[in-house]
Design a protein around this motif. Structure first.
Motif, PDB file in Angstrom:
ATOM      1  N   ASN A  20      14.428  47.441  29.777  1.00  0.00           N
ATOM      2  CA  ASN A  20      13.191  48.153  30.133  1.00  0.00           C
ATOM      3  C   ASN A  20      13.062  49.556  29.551  1.00  0.00           C
ATOM      4  O   ASN A  20      12.371  50.385  30.124  1.00  0.00           O
ATOM      5  CB  ASN A  20      12.994  48.222  31.656  1.00  0.00           C
ATOM      6  CG  ASN A  20      12.805  46.860  32.279  1.00  0.00           C
ATOM      7  OD1 ASN A  20      12.515  45.904  31.581  1.00  0.00           O
ATOM      8  ND2 ASN A  20      12.960  46.770  33.585  1.00  0.00           N
ATOM      9  N   TRP A  21      13.718  49.839  28.429  1.00  0.00           N
ATOM     10  CA  TRP A  21      13.430  51.091  27.741  1.00  0.00           C
ATOM     11  C   TRP A  21      13.058  50.782  26.294  1.00  0.00           C
ATOM     12  O   TRP A  21      13.337  49.691  25.777  1.00  0.00           O
ATOM     13  CB  TRP A  21      14.575  52.101  27.827  1.00  0.00           C
ATOM     14  CG  TRP A  21      15.867  51.672  27.212  1.00  0.00           C
ATOM     15  CD1 TRP A  21      16.916  51.076  27.849  1.00  0.00           C
ATOM     16  CD2 TRP A  21      16.253  51.779  25.836  1.00  0.00           C
ATOM     17  NE1 TRP A  21      17.922  50.799  26.958  1.00  0.00           N
ATOM     18  CE2 TRP A  21      17.551  51.232  25.715  1.00  0.00           C
ATOM     19  CE3 TRP A  21      15.641  52.290  24.688  1.00  0.00           C
ATOM     20  CZ2 TRP A  21      18.235  51.185  24.499  1.00  0.00           C
ATOM     21  CZ3 TRP A  21      16.327  52.240  23.464  1.00  0.00           C
ATOM     22  CH2 TRP A  21      17.612  51.695  23.386  1.00  0.00           C
ATOM     23  N   ARG A 138       8.485  40.956  26.548  1.00  0.00           N
ATOM     24  CA  ARG A 138       7.566  40.499  27.589  1.00  0.00           C
ATOM     25  C   ARG A 138       6.582  41.607  27.984  1.00  0.00           C
ATOM     26  O   ARG A 138       6.924  42.798  27.896  1.00  0.00           O
ATOM     27  CB  ARG A 138       8.340  40.064  28.839  1.00  0.00           C
ATOM     28  CG  ARG A 138       9.399  39.006  28.595  1.00  0.00           C
ATOM     29  CD  ARG A 138       8.835  37.755  28.013  1.00  0.00           C
ATOM     30  NE  ARG A 138       7.716  37.217  28.791  1.00  0.00           N
ATOM     31  CZ  ARG A 138       6.909  36.232  28.400  1.00  0.00           C
ATOM     32  NH1 ARG A 138       7.072  35.700  27.209  1.00  0.00           N
ATOM     33  NH2 ARG A 138       5.945  35.813  29.172  1.00  0.00           N
ATOM     34  N   PRO A 139       5.388  41.212  28.436  1.00  0.00           N
ATOM     35  CA  PRO A 139       4.463  42.218  28.942  1.00  0.00           C
ATOM     36  C   PRO A 139       4.959  42.792  30.266  1.00  0.00           C
ATOM     37  O   PRO A 139       5.020  42.062  31.267  1.00  0.00           O
ATOM     38  CB  PRO A 139       3.136  41.453  29.138  1.00  0.00           C
ATOM     39  CG  PRO A 139       3.488  40.021  29.092  1.00  0.00           C
ATOM     40  CD  PRO A 139       4.827  39.854  28.458  1.00  0.00           C
ATOM     41  N   LYS A 140       5.351  44.015  30.225  1.00  0.00           N
ATOM     42  CA  LYS A 140       5.790  44.708  31.438  1.00  0.00           C
ATOM     43  C   LYS A 140       5.899  46.194  31.145  1.00  0.00           C
ATOM     44  O   LYS A 140       5.542  46.651  30.060  1.00  0.00           O
ATOM     45  CB  LYS A 140       7.087  44.123  32.002  1.00  0.00           C
ATOM     46  CG  LYS A 140       8.285  44.162  31.082  1.00  0.00           C
ATOM     47  CD  LYS A 140       9.587  44.046  31.850  1.00  0.00           C
ATOM     48  CE  LYS A 140      10.104  42.657  32.077  1.00  0.00           C
ATOM     49  NZ  LYS A 140      11.489  42.637  32.616  1.00  0.00           N
ATOM     50  N   LYS A 141       6.417  46.921  32.101  1.00  0.00           N
ATOM     51  CA  LYS A 141       6.522  48.372  32.016  1.00  0.00           C
ATOM     52  C   LYS A 141       7.826  48.765  31.327  1.00  0.00           C
ATOM     53  O   LYS A 141       8.873  48.208  31.649  1.00  0.00           O
ATOM     54  CB  LYS A 141       6.493  48.891  33.458  1.00  0.00           C
ATOM     55  CG  LYS A 141       6.567  50.350  33.647  1.00  0.00           C
ATOM     56  CD  LYS A 141       6.451  50.675  35.135  1.00  0.00           C
ATOM     57  CE  LYS A 141       7.584  50.089  35.960  1.00  0.00           C
ATOM     58  NZ  LYS A 141       7.495  50.385  37.377  1.00  0.00           N
ATOM     59  N   TRP A 143      10.206  52.207  29.819  1.00  0.00           N
ATOM     60  CA  TRP A 143      10.422  53.645  29.734  1.00  0.00           C
ATOM     61  C   TRP A 143      10.473  54.031  28.256  1.00  0.00           C
ATOM     62  O   TRP A 143      11.331  53.571  27.515  1.00  0.00           O
ATOM     63  CB  TRP A 143      11.730  54.033  30.426  1.00  0.00           C
ATOM     64  CG  TRP A 143      12.074  55.484  30.305  1.00  0.00           C
ATOM     65  CD1 TRP A 143      13.093  56.043  29.576  1.00  0.00           C
ATOM     66  CD2 TRP A 143      11.401  56.579  30.943  1.00  0.00           C
ATOM     67  NE1 TRP A 143      13.092  57.401  29.719  1.00  0.00           N
ATOM     68  CE2 TRP A 143      12.071  57.763  30.549  1.00  0.00           C
ATOM     69  CE3 TRP A 143      10.306  56.676  31.800  1.00  0.00           C
ATOM     70  CZ2 TRP A 143      11.660  59.027  30.986  1.00  0.00           C
ATOM     71  CZ3 TRP A 143       9.905  57.935  32.235  1.00  0.00           C
ATOM     72  CH2 TRP A 143      10.582  59.085  31.826  1.00  0.00           C
ATOM     73  N   LYS A 148       9.020  60.224  26.837  1.00  0.00           N
ATOM     74  CA  LYS A 148       9.411  60.670  28.178  1.00  0.00           C
ATOM     75  C   LYS A 148       8.394  60.221  29.229  1.00  0.00           C
ATOM     76  O   LYS A 148       7.940  61.011  30.067  1.00  0.00           O
ATOM     77  CB  LYS A 148       9.563  62.195  28.231  1.00  0.00           C
ATOM     78  CG  LYS A 148      10.753  62.728  27.462  1.00  0.00           C
ATOM     79  CD  LYS A 148      12.011  62.557  28.281  1.00  0.00           C
ATOM     80  CE  LYS A 148      13.227  63.049  27.507  1.00  0.00           C
ATOM     81  NZ  LYS A 148      14.479  62.622  28.138  1.00  0.00           N
ATOM     82  N   TRP A 150       6.175  56.364  30.925  1.00  0.00           N
ATOM     83  CA  TRP A 150       6.084  54.915  31.007  1.00  0.00           C
ATOM     84  C   TRP A 150       4.937  54.383  30.168  1.00  0.00           C
ATOM     85  O   TRP A 150       3.908  55.030  30.036  1.00  0.00           O
ATOM     86  CB  TRP A 150       5.859  54.484  32.456  1.00  0.00           C
ATOM     87  CG  TRP A 150       7.073  54.695  33.286  1.00  0.00           C
ATOM     88  CD1 TRP A 150       7.346  55.755  34.095  1.00  0.00           C
ATOM     89  CD2 TRP A 150       8.208  53.848  33.352  1.00  0.00           C
ATOM     90  NE1 TRP A 150       8.583  55.617  34.660  1.00  0.00           N
ATOM     91  CE2 TRP A 150       9.136  54.458  34.227  1.00  0.00           C
ATOM     92  CE3 TRP A 150       8.536  52.629  32.748  1.00  0.00           C
ATOM     93  CZ2 TRP A 150      10.361  53.881  34.510  1.00  0.00           C
ATOM     94  CZ3 TRP A 150       9.764  52.055  33.041  1.00  0.00           C
ATOM     95  CH2 TRP A 150      10.660  52.686  33.913  1.00  0.00           C
ATOM     96  N   PHE A 152       2.899  50.484  29.542  1.00  0.00           N
ATOM     97  CA  PHE A 152       2.819  49.098  29.996  1.00  0.00           C
ATOM     98  C   PHE A 152       2.386  48.222  28.823  1.00  0.00           C
ATOM     99  O   PHE A 152       1.282  48.384  28.292  1.00  0.00           O
ATOM    100  CB  PHE A 152       1.836  48.956  31.158  1.00  0.00           C
ATOM    101  CG  PHE A 152       1.962  47.633  31.855  1.00  0.00           C
ATOM    102  CD1 PHE A 152       2.876  47.454  32.871  1.00  0.00           C
ATOM    103  CD2 PHE A 152       1.180  46.556  31.465  1.00  0.00           C
ATOM    104  CE1 PHE A 152       3.009  46.224  33.502  1.00  0.00           C
ATOM    105  CE2 PHE A 152       1.310  45.322  32.087  1.00  0.00           C
ATOM    106  CZ  PHE A 152       2.230  45.157  33.113  1.00  0.00           C
TER     107      PHE A 152
END
Lengths: 162, 260
Positions: A20-21, A138-141, A143, A148, A150, A152
């Motif tokens: 997720n980054w 994948r489509p998501k949030k 970092w 610096k 978020w 989406f």
């Protein structure tokens, strides 16, 4: 064939980790398409690209297999430099294939061998931790390390909106 | 104790209620909607390694009756007999949450225990209750005293470890649950969705496509930053993932009034 003697490209693109980054950097290297053409591969449909790392004593050799035609359509790069300097060890020195539509775990660090194959094998992180074999972002949030903040991702695949 | 007493031991009973699910902090948490939930009971803590050991030692991985057909096929094909970090002393302490468990393994354990996994809405209600708090403990911004997480998604230690589910007792959720934020994310019953537009009536909502499709997790983990600690934050993974990011807790539905 020396990678540095082939036509070079430099592109600002975003790599995304399955954790997720994400980070946008300027990558320099050679288009996968150039390598595939030099290798004399003309029929790329239904073939796959197996990457094998140099390996280390501590972690061993990593492997990852991705669909060849998809990687070509996404303008995958064989990267040797980032932001004007050689790839650091933690980013995959001396060479790393980047298919920017896939999570980083599908692109092994310290690339040693690229094989065109008709077998779609499980790679290191799929075997070790059950991640998806296709590895499509994948489509998501995520970092955004460089921003610096978020962002989406609204659709699967390479992140181009940030 | 009766069987019901045994099952409800170490669970928190949450009466039926109404709350607002979601937030404006991220597109996947919208639209904000009023939700009506039936009463349920939820584990006070995530399932610990000690609790999961009963499943391993009583043959849970060898008994297909606990498994969904595709989950059973998955563990047989991959010769899985225990969680992925079962022998890793960074994650396998008795009072640490079990991790390295796929969604299939979480579901099998839940069945073994006479329970199931929480829906996202149940998890969120157990976390934030009715006062719309930002984090399970309230609205104070997180520090490492509150939870095991990573600033900027960049853990301070190269080799991470989980922490005890009791390490932050001061910071209970609205209903008294522990360790909901950070440490390990928690599998939910819902399949993955990128917003809540699917929810029409807001009554005991659950989003189901197929068992084998991606599933939601809640609560963030030691690899993710403070934003994932928010009660409303969402994430999802393939059902096969057995990384040291995810654990789970269970719920019991159809809790009767006399048990409240």
């Amino acid at each position: 064939m020396d990678i540095l003697d082939l036509p070079q490209v430099e592109e600002s693109r975003r790599m995304v980790c399955v954790c997720n980054w994400s980070i946008r950097r300027t990558w320099k290297g050679v288009r996968l398409a150039t390598i595939i053409e030099k290798a004399g591969v003309s029929n790329t449909n239904n073939y796959f690209l197996k990457q094998i790392s140099v390996g280390t004593k501590e972690k061993g050799v990593y492997e990852s297999t991705i669909p060849l035609e998809d990687a070509l359509s996404r303008n995958a790069l064989l990267v040797h430099s980032v932001d004007g300097a050689p790839l650091p060890m933690e980013q995959g020195y001396p060479l790393r294939l980047f298919d920017f539509g896939l999570y980083g775990y599908k692109n092994v660090k310290g690339l040693s061998i690229l094989e065109v194959t008709d077998i779609y094998e499980l790679g290191e992180w799929e075997r070790r931790a059950g991640y998806d074999k296709d590895g499509i972002i994948r489509p998501k949030k995520y970092w955004m390390v460089d921003l610096k903040g978020w962002g989406f991702a609204e659709k699967p695949g390479e992140m181009t909106d940030f | 104790m009766t069987n019901v007493d045994t099952i409800l031991k170490d669970m928190i009973i949450i009466p039926k209620g109404i709350f607002f699910r979601g937030s404006n902090a991220s597109p996947d948490e919208q639209p904000i909607k009023q939700i009506l939930l039936s009463a349920f009971a939820i584990d006070k803590t995530p399932i610990t390694n000690k609790q999961f050991r009963a499943f391993v030692e009583q043959g849970g991985y060898d008994d297909p009756t606990f498994w969904q057909p595709k989950g059973w096929a998955y563990i047989r094909e991959n010769e899985i007999k225990y969680p992925n970090y079962w022998y890793d002393n960074h994650f396998n302490q008795d009072d640490h949450p079990v991790t390295g468990v796929s969604w299939w393994e979480a579901m099998a354990y839940a069945k073994f225990a006479g329970k199931t996994l929480p829906t996202e809405a149940q998890w969120e209600y157990a976390c934030k209750g009715t006062d719309d708090r930002k984090y399970p403990w309230g609205n104070k911004e997180p520090t490492l005293a509150y939870a095991n997480f990573a600033y900027d998604c960049d853990p301070t230690e190269l080799v991470r470890s989980s922490t005890s589910v009791y390490d932050h007792p001061k910071y209970k959720s609205f209903f008294g649950c522990l360790d909901m934020a950070g440490n390990l994310a928690e599998w939910c019953l819902d399949n993955a969705s990128t917003n809540y537009k699917w929810d029409r009536d807001g009554k005991d909502p659950i989003y189901i496509t197929k068992d084998e499709d991606y599933h939601m997790v809640r609560g963030g983990c030691g690899l993710h930053n403070e934003d994932f600690l928010r009660c409303t934050a969402r994430d999802y993974y393939p059902v096969s993932v057995r990384d040291n990011l995810i654990g789970f807790r269970c719920v019991v539905n159809n809790v009767k009034e006399e048990e409240l």
